[in-house]
Design a protein around this motif. Structure first.
Motif, PDB file in Angstrom:
ATOM      1  N   PRO A   1       0.803  -1.221   0.000  1.00 35.63           N
ATOM      2  CA  PRO A   1       0.000   0.000   0.000  1.00 35.63           C
ATOM      3  C   PRO A   1       0.839   1.276   0.000  1.00 35.63           C
ATOM      4  O   PRO A   1       0.495   2.251  -0.677  1.00 35.63           O
ATOM      5  N   VAL A   2       1.946   1.267   0.737  1.00 35.72           N
ATOM      6  CA  VAL A   2       2.807   2.456   0.765  1.00 35.72           C
ATOM      7  C   VAL A   2       3.500   2.627  -0.577  1.00 35.72           C
ATOM      8  O   VAL A   2       3.575   3.737  -1.124  1.00 35.72           O
ATOM      9  N   GLY A   3       4.013   1.510  -1.121  1.00 37.15           N
ATOM     10  CA  GLY A   3       4.728   1.585  -2.388  1.00 37.15           C
ATOM     11  C   GLY A   3       3.861   2.036  -3.543  1.00 37.15           C
ATOM     12  O   GLY A   3       4.318   2.757  -4.430  1.00 37.15           O
ATOM     13  N   THR A   4       2.590   1.627  -3.545  1.00 36.32           N
ATOM     14  CA  THR A   4       1.689   2.029  -4.631  1.00 36.32           C
ATOM     15  C   THR A   4       1.107   3.422  -4.407  1.00 36.32           C
ATOM     16  O   THR A   4       0.641   4.061  -5.353  1.00 36.32           O
TER      17      THR A   4
ATOM     18  N   THR B   1       9.010  -8.685 -12.550  1.00 37.97           N
ATOM     19  CA  THR B   1      10.174  -9.564 -12.537  1.00 37.97           C
ATOM     20  C   THR B   1       9.876 -10.851 -11.796  1.00 37.97           C
ATOM     21  O   THR B   1      10.311 -11.939 -12.195  1.00 37.97           O
ATOM     22  N   LEU B   2       9.099 -10.741 -10.713  1.00 46.12           N
ATOM     23  CA  LEU B   2       8.798 -11.895  -9.873  1.00 46.12           C
ATOM     24  C   LEU B   2       7.813 -12.857 -10.525  1.00 46.12           C
ATOM     25  O   LEU B   2       8.027 -14.077 -10.516  1.00 46.12           O
TER      26      LEU B   2
ATOM     27  N   HIS C   1       8.735   1.156  -9.175  1.00 51.49           N
ATOM     28  CA  HIS C   1       9.620   0.110  -8.661  1.00 51.49           C
ATOM     29  C   HIS C   1       8.820  -1.090  -8.164  1.00 51.49           C
ATOM     30  O   HIS C   1       9.256  -2.245  -8.329  1.00 51.49           O
ATOM     31  N   VAL C   2       7.662  -0.829  -7.556  1.00 53.09           N
ATOM     32  CA  VAL C   2       6.795  -1.921  -7.102  1.00 53.09           C
ATOM     33  C   VAL C   2       6.308  -2.729  -8.295  1.00 53.09           C
ATOM     34  O   VAL C   2       6.319  -3.976  -8.279  1.00 53.09           O
TER      35      VAL C   2
END
Length: 226
Positions: free
Chosen positions: A174-177, A192-193, A185-186
């Motif tokens: 939630p913070v990253g988005t 990649t994952l 980056h998220v």
């Protein structure tokens, strides 16, 4: 203690959850069949039955660090033997579920989708582009990584560092988005994952995370007293 003994002992600890998941899937599909026969054709899309078996892996990676650890240490095994055995059990079950899902996806595409609409994670994450063997390997690496992460978090339940990791994992997405500078980056991380167009890079990245989580889990395990 042999690896086969670890597998048998952990199965005894978790069999109620394994069969509980299978029974839940069967009862759910029976209910769907009854509703469909009563009301007519049902064209709603459902998650693949094979994918629901992933719940077994989640239950195991939560239950075994809590219950199996206490039992095996009480019987005189070392923490090293417990932890090595646990990783073998995780890998074995991840391989079983990955194989079932790979074969089930083939059955869905060739047979079952004539009668019911399903969505399969193999297709959603585009792992089917790598063929049957490639799909199996990608799933195996991802499932092992996910189990190692959950096991790491559970193993650190009594440590302040473990609590901090829980907070970071819960807040990361939630913070990253929410922050525009981090959002890209998220997205790149999950692409990649999970959505990697290269089998080698996708599997390698998951295994790299798996190794990091296993190392972190060992740091918690070697200090556990209960």
């Amino acid at each position: 203690m042999g690896l086969a003994v670890h597998f048998k002992a952990t199965y005894q600890q978790s069999r109620i959850y394994v069969w509980g998941v299978i029974l839940m899937i069967l009862l759910g599909r029976l209910a769907d069949l009854i509703v469909t026969l009563s009301l007519g054709n049902d064209h709603s899309t459902r998650l693949s039955d094979g994918n629901l078996l992933i719940l077994i892996l989640i239950f195991m990676s939560i239950l075994l660090p809590l219950v199996y650890y206490k039992r095996i240490i009480h019987l005189g095994a070392s923490r090293e033997h417990y932890y090595m055995g646990l990783q073998f059990v995780y890998a074995a079950w991840a391989a079983v579920i990955a194989l079932i899902n790979s074969l089930w996806f083939v059955l869905e595409v060739k047979v079952l989708r004539q009668y019911t609409a399903t969505i399969d994670l193999v297709e959603a994450f585009q792992w089917d582009q790598f063929g049957l063997v490639g799909s199996f390997l990608y799933q195996l690496a991802f499932y092992m990584m996910a189990m190692a992460l959950i096991s790491l978090l559970v193993s650190g339940y009594s440590s302040p560092v473990g609590w901090l990791l829980w907070a970071l994992v819960i807040a990361a997405i939630p913070v990253g988005t929410a922050i525009p500078s981090l959002r890209a980056h998220v997205v790149d991380f999950f692409e990649t994952l999970l959505f990697n167009d290269s089998l080698v890079i996708g599997v390698g990245f998951n295994l790299l995370l798996y190794a990091a989580f296993v190392a972190g889990g060992w740091l918690f395990t070697r200090r556990r007293t209960h």
